[in-house]
Design a protein around this motif. Structure first.
Motif, PDB file in Angstrom:
ATOM      1  N   VAL A 245      10.433  12.188   6.657  1.00  0.00           N
ATOM      2  CA  VAL A 245      10.715  10.758   6.785  1.00  0.00           C
ATOM      3  C   VAL A 245      11.936  10.379   5.953  1.00  0.00           C
ATOM      4  O   VAL A 245      11.983  10.666   4.756  1.00  0.00           O
ATOM      5  CB  VAL A 245       9.505   9.915   6.312  1.00  0.00           C
ATOM      6  N   GLU A 246      12.892   9.734   6.594  1.00  0.00           N
ATOM      7  CA  GLU A 246      14.041   9.204   5.870  1.00  0.00           C
ATOM      8  C   GLU A 246      13.584   8.044   5.000  1.00  0.00           C
ATOM      9  O   GLU A 246      12.924   7.120   5.477  1.00  0.00           O
ATOM     10  CB  GLU A 246      15.101   8.715   6.848  1.00  0.00           C
ATOM     11  N   GLU A 247      13.918   8.116   3.730  1.00  0.00           N
ATOM     12  CA  GLU A 247      13.544   7.065   2.787  1.00  0.00           C
ATOM     13  C   GLU A 247      14.013   5.707   3.311  1.00  0.00           C
ATOM     14  O   GLU A 247      15.162   5.554   3.740  1.00  0.00           O
ATOM     15  CB  GLU A 247      14.196   7.363   1.438  1.00  0.00           C
ATOM     16  N   GLY A 248      13.106   4.727   3.325  1.00  0.00           N
ATOM     17  CA  GLY A 248      13.443   3.385   3.769  1.00  0.00           C
ATOM     18  C   GLY A 248      13.370   3.161   5.266  1.00  0.00           C
ATOM     19  O   GLY A 248      13.607   2.058   5.743  1.00  0.00           O
ATOM     20  N   SER A 249      13.030   4.196   6.037  1.00  0.00           N
ATOM     21  CA  SER A 249      13.010   4.061   7.496  1.00  0.00           C
ATOM     22  C   SER A 249      11.689   3.514   8.029  1.00  0.00           C
ATOM     23  O   SER A 249      11.628   3.051   9.164  1.00  0.00           O
ATOM     24  CB  SER A 249      13.319   5.398   8.167  1.00  0.00           C
ATOM     25  N   LEU A 250      10.628   3.585   7.243  1.00  0.00           N
ATOM     26  CA  LEU A 250       9.322   3.056   7.630  1.00  0.00           C
ATOM     27  C   LEU A 250       8.858   2.049   6.587  1.00  0.00           C
ATOM     28  O   LEU A 250       9.172   2.187   5.396  1.00  0.00           O
ATOM     29  CB  LEU A 250       8.286   4.183   7.748  1.00  0.00           C
ATOM     30  N   SER A 251       8.111   1.087   7.022  1.00  0.00           N
ATOM     31  CA  SER A 251       7.605   0.079   6.090  1.00  0.00           C
ATOM     32  C   SER A 251       6.588   0.706   5.140  1.00  0.00           C
ATOM     33  O   SER A 251       5.968   1.736   5.452  1.00  0.00           O
ATOM     34  CB  SER A 251       6.958  -1.077   6.851  1.00  0.00           C
ATOM     35  N   ASP A 252       6.401   0.061   4.008  1.00  0.00           N
ATOM     36  CA  ASP A 252       5.399   0.522   3.049  1.00  0.00           C
ATOM     37  C   ASP A 252       4.014   0.553   3.679  1.00  0.00           C
ATOM     38  O   ASP A 252       3.222   1.463   3.407  1.00  0.00           O
ATOM     39  CB  ASP A 252       5.399  -0.373   1.803  1.00  0.00           C
ATOM     40  N   ALA A 253       3.720  -0.434   4.531  1.00  0.00           N
ATOM     41  CA  ALA A 253       2.410  -0.490   5.189  1.00  0.00           C
ATOM     42  C   ALA A 253       2.210   0.701   6.121  1.00  0.00           C
ATOM     43  O   ALA A 253       1.122   1.281   6.179  1.00  0.00           O
ATOM     44  CB  ALA A 253       2.256  -1.803   5.960  1.00  0.00           C
ATOM     45  N   THR A 254       3.262   1.079   6.838  1.00  0.00           N
ATOM     46  CA  THR A 254       3.168   2.239   7.743  1.00  0.00           C
ATOM     47  C   THR A 254       2.959   3.518   6.944  1.00  0.00           C
ATOM     48  O   THR A 254       2.109   4.347   7.294  1.00  0.00           O
ATOM     49  CB  THR A 254       4.431   2.351   8.610  1.00  0.00           C
ATOM     50  N   LEU A 255       3.724   3.682   5.878  1.00  0.00           N
ATOM     51  CA  LEU A 255       3.562   4.871   5.027  1.00  0.00           C
ATOM     52  C   LEU A 255       2.159   4.928   4.443  1.00  0.00           C
ATOM     53  O   LEU A 255       1.527   5.992   4.433  1.00  0.00           O
ATOM     54  CB  LEU A 255       4.603   4.872   3.906  1.00  0.00           C
ATOM     55  N   ALA A 256       1.661   3.798   3.974  1.00  0.00           N
ATOM     56  CA  ALA A 256       0.312   3.748   3.390  1.00  0.00           C
ATOM     57  C   ALA A 256      -0.740   4.102   4.442  1.00  0.00           C
ATOM     58  O   ALA A 256      -1.692   4.832   4.141  1.00  0.00           O
ATOM     59  CB  ALA A 256       0.039   2.366   2.799  1.00  0.00           C
ATOM     60  N   ALA A 257      -0.575   3.610   5.658  1.00  0.00           N
ATOM     61  CA  ALA A 257      -1.532   3.910   6.729  1.00  0.00           C
ATOM     62  C   ALA A 257      -1.512   5.401   7.065  1.00  0.00           C
ATOM     63  O   ALA A 257      -2.571   6.022   7.240  1.00  0.00           O
ATOM     64  CB  ALA A 257      -1.223   3.074   7.970  1.00  0.00           C
ATOM     65  N   LEU A 258      -0.322   5.989   7.145  1.00  0.00           N
ATOM     66  CA  LEU A 258      -0.224   7.427   7.433  1.00  0.00           C
ATOM     67  C   LEU A 258      -0.863   8.247   6.316  1.00  0.00           C
ATOM     68  O   LEU A 258      -1.599   9.207   6.580  1.00  0.00           O
ATOM     69  CB  LEU A 258       1.239   7.827   7.628  1.00  0.00           C
ATOM     70  N   GLU A 259      -0.583   7.881   5.083  1.00  0.00           N
ATOM     71  CA  GLU A 259      -1.177   8.596   3.949  1.00  0.00           C
ATOM     72  C   GLU A 259      -2.690   8.429   3.927  1.00  0.00           C
ATOM     73  O   GLU A 259      -3.421   9.377   3.639  1.00  0.00           O
ATOM     74  CB  GLU A 259      -0.549   8.121   2.637  1.00  0.00           C
ATOM     75  N   ALA A 260      -3.170   7.231   4.245  1.00  0.00           N
ATOM     76  CA  ALA A 260      -4.616   6.972   4.273  1.00  0.00           C
ATOM     77  C   ALA A 260      -5.306   7.817   5.339  1.00  0.00           C
ATOM     78  O   ALA A 260      -6.469   8.188   5.183  1.00  0.00           O
ATOM     79  CB  ALA A 260      -4.889   5.486   4.515  1.00  0.00           C
ATOM     80  N   GLU A 261      -4.590   8.139   6.403  1.00  0.00           N
ATOM     81  CA  GLU A 261      -5.134   8.986   7.467  1.00  0.00           C
ATOM     82  C   GLU A 261      -5.037  10.465   7.125  1.00  0.00           C
ATOM     83  O   GLU A 261      -5.486  11.316   7.882  1.00  0.00           O
ATOM     84  CB  GLU A 261      -4.416   8.706   8.792  1.00  0.00           C
ATOM     85  N   GLY A 262      -4.409  10.778   6.011  1.00  0.00           N
ATOM     86  CA  GLY A 262      -4.327  12.166   5.564  1.00  0.00           C
ATOM     87  C   GLY A 262      -3.105  12.928   6.048  1.00  0.00           C
ATOM     88  O   GLY A 262      -3.054  14.154   5.925  1.00  0.00           O
TER      89      GLY A 262
END
Length: 139
Positions: A75-92
């Protein structure tokens, strides 16, 4: 001039921000990273006497980098919102946040820099996105 070459492969997903074509969508590659070393002289003494570098040491370094990038979402830094990153991380999902657009060109440069930092005399990295298409970075 003396040279060595080895390669490793890894699978990862990415997308290109601000790109107008298929690659702006999330997709994956079987990346093939070919690393070239170059030295005007062979080592003079020790266990690597008369070598550019021991192939075992060289292969381990390249394969360790490939392992870091294997089965992760680049992932390019700044290319996805914090909420999207958090959701992806929460899904493992495994995410690797990089400070550049995740093109083959930039990944080739990244590999060169990372391996050079470890003391390898890297002269070139070829980063294949497909069997027929690669980007080349020369140190």
């Amino acid at each position: 001039m003396y040279g060595l070459k080895t390669e490793a492969s890894f699978d990862s997903a990415h997308f290109l921000t601000d790109y107008y074509g298929k690659c702006e969508n999330l997709h994956g590659h079987r990346w093939r990273m070919v690393v070239h070393l170059e030295s005007p002289d062979l080592q003079a003494d020790g266990t690597m006497k008369d070598m550019v570098m021991d192939f075992g040491v060289f292969k381990r370094a390249v394969r360790a980098l490939a392992e870091e990038l294997d089965h992760t979402f680049l992932v390019e830094e700044g290319s996805l919102s914090d909420a999207t990153l958090a959701a992806l991380e929460a899904e493992g999902f495994s995410l690797t946040i990089l400070p550049f657009r995740t093109t083959a060109e930039n990944l080739a440069r990244y590999a060169c820099e990372r391996l050079t930092e470890q003391g390898l005399p890297v002269s070139q990295v070829d980063m294949y996105e497909t069997p027929n298409n690669c980007a080349v970075y020369r140190a």
